[in-house]
Write a protein that holds these residues in place. Sequence first.
Motif, PDB file in Angstrom:
ATOM      1  N   VAL A 168     -14.610  20.720 132.931  1.00 41.94           N
ATOM      2  CA  VAL A 168     -15.996  20.699 133.387  1.00 41.94           C
ATOM      3  C   VAL A 168     -16.571  19.314 133.124  1.00 41.94           C
ATOM      4  O   VAL A 168     -16.140  18.617 132.209  1.00 41.94           O
ATOM      5  CB  VAL A 168     -16.858  21.780 132.688  1.00 41.94           C
ATOM      6  N   ASP A 169     -17.531  18.922 133.927  1.00 41.76           N
ATOM      7  CA  ASP A 169     -18.195  17.632 133.756  1.00 41.76           C
ATOM      8  C   ASP A 169     -19.539  17.880 133.073  1.00 41.76           C
ATOM      9  O   ASP A 169     -20.586  17.807 133.690  1.00 41.76           O
ATOM     10  CB  ASP A 169     -18.383  16.954 135.114  1.00 41.76           C
ATOM     11  N   GLY A 170     -19.485  18.246 131.809  1.00 44.04           N
ATOM     12  CA  GLY A 170     -20.695  18.607 131.077  1.00 44.04           C
ATOM     13  C   GLY A 170     -20.861  20.113 131.047  1.00 44.04           C
ATOM     14  O   GLY A 170     -20.124  20.853 131.685  1.00 44.04           O
ATOM     15  N   ILE A 171     -21.843  20.566 130.295  1.00 47.00           N
ATOM     16  CA  ILE A 171     -22.023  22.016 130.121  1.00 47.00           C
ATOM     17  C   ILE A 171     -23.073  22.607 131.048  1.00 47.00           C
ATOM     18  O   ILE A 171     -23.276  23.815 131.038  1.00 47.00           O
ATOM     19  CB  ILE A 171     -22.383  22.356 128.662  1.00 47.00           C
ATOM     20  N   ALA A 172     -23.726  21.781 131.844  1.00 45.87           N
ATOM     21  CA  ALA A 172     -24.789  22.276 132.725  1.00 45.87           C
ATOM     22  C   ALA A 172     -24.409  22.129 134.189  1.00 45.87           C
ATOM     23  O   ALA A 172     -23.882  21.090 134.597  1.00 45.87           O
ATOM     24  CB  ALA A 172     -26.089  21.552 132.445  1.00 45.87           C
ATOM     25  N   VAL A 173     -24.661  23.160 134.960  1.00 41.31           N
ATOM     26  CA  VAL A 173     -24.541  23.122 136.412  1.00 41.31           C
ATOM     27  C   VAL A 173     -25.833  23.668 136.990  1.00 41.31           C
ATOM     28  O   VAL A 173     -26.535  24.429 136.336  1.00 41.31           O
ATOM     29  CB  VAL A 173     -23.318  23.935 136.922  1.00 41.31           C
ATOM     30  N   GLY A 174     -26.166  23.272 138.195  1.00 46.25           N
ATOM     31  CA  GLY A 174     -27.387  23.803 138.806  1.00 46.25           C
ATOM     32  C   GLY A 174     -28.616  23.532 137.963  1.00 46.25           C
ATOM     33  O   GLY A 174     -29.408  24.419 137.713  1.00 46.25           O
ATOM     34  N   GLY A 175     -28.763  22.294 137.508  1.00 40.10           N
ATOM     35  CA  GLY A 175     -29.900  21.953 136.663  1.00 40.10           C
ATOM     36  C   GLY A 175     -29.596  22.266 135.210  1.00 40.10           C
ATOM     37  O   GLY A 175     -28.686  21.700 134.621  1.00 40.10           O
ATOM     38  N   PHE A 176     -30.312  23.233 134.649  1.00 38.21           N
ATOM     39  CA  PHE A 176     -30.112  23.609 133.261  1.00 38.21           C
ATOM     40  C   PHE A 176     -29.457  24.978 133.125  1.00 38.21           C
ATOM     41  O   PHE A 176     -29.771  25.729 132.216  1.00 38.21           O
ATOM     42  CB  PHE A 176     -31.447  23.579 132.505  1.00 38.21           C
ATOM     43  N   ASN A 177     -28.558  25.303 134.040  1.00 36.06           N
ATOM     44  CA  ASN A 177     -27.798  26.549 133.981  1.00 36.06           C
ATOM     45  C   ASN A 177     -26.548  26.242 133.162  1.00 36.06           C
ATOM     46  O   ASN A 177     -25.615  25.616 133.640  1.00 36.06           O
ATOM     47  CB  ASN A 177     -27.453  27.009 135.395  1.00 36.06           C
ATOM     48  N   LEU A 178     -26.530  26.673 131.908  1.00 33.06           N
ATOM     49  CA  LEU A 178     -25.486  26.259 130.968  1.00 33.06           C
ATOM     50  C   LEU A 178     -24.249  27.142 131.029  1.00 33.06           C
ATOM     51  O   LEU A 178     -24.341  28.361 131.144  1.00 33.06           O
ATOM     52  CB  LEU A 178     -26.032  26.280 129.546  1.00 33.06           C
ATOM     53  N   LEU A 179     -23.104  26.477 130.934  1.00 31.80           N
ATOM     54  CA  LEU A 179     -21.818  27.177 130.851  1.00 31.80           C
ATOM     55  C   LEU A 179     -21.584  27.595 129.415  1.00 31.80           C
ATOM     56  O   LEU A 179     -21.854  26.875 128.498  1.00 31.80           O
ATOM     57  CB  LEU A 179     -20.673  26.282 131.317  1.00 31.80           C
TER      58      LEU A 179
END
Length: 79
Positions: A68-79
Motif C-alpha cells: 500500500v502507498d500509505g494507510i489512507a485511501v479516498g481521503g481519510f478512509n484508513l486501511l
Amino acid sequence: MRVIAVDDGAFTREDATAPLAAVVVSSPQDVEGVLLARVTVDGDDATETVVELLADSPHRVGARALLVDGIAVGGFNLL
C-alpha cells in the motif's frame, strides 16, 4: 513472487466515492490481474472493501505481500 498492490485513484472532495485498484503482479514483470472497487471518500470502509475484493479473487492465492502507498485511501478512509 506474487504481490498485490492497492491504491486509490483520482477523486474530488465533492465525490461520494473514490476508485480503488488492486494490481496483482508476479515477478519479474507479469501483471496477472487488476481488481477494481470503490470506497467512501473520508469513510470507514477501506479495510472491509480490500478484504472483500481479495477474498473472492483467485489471484490472492500464493500472494506473498500486500503493498500500500500509505494507510489512507479516498481521503481519510484508513486501511
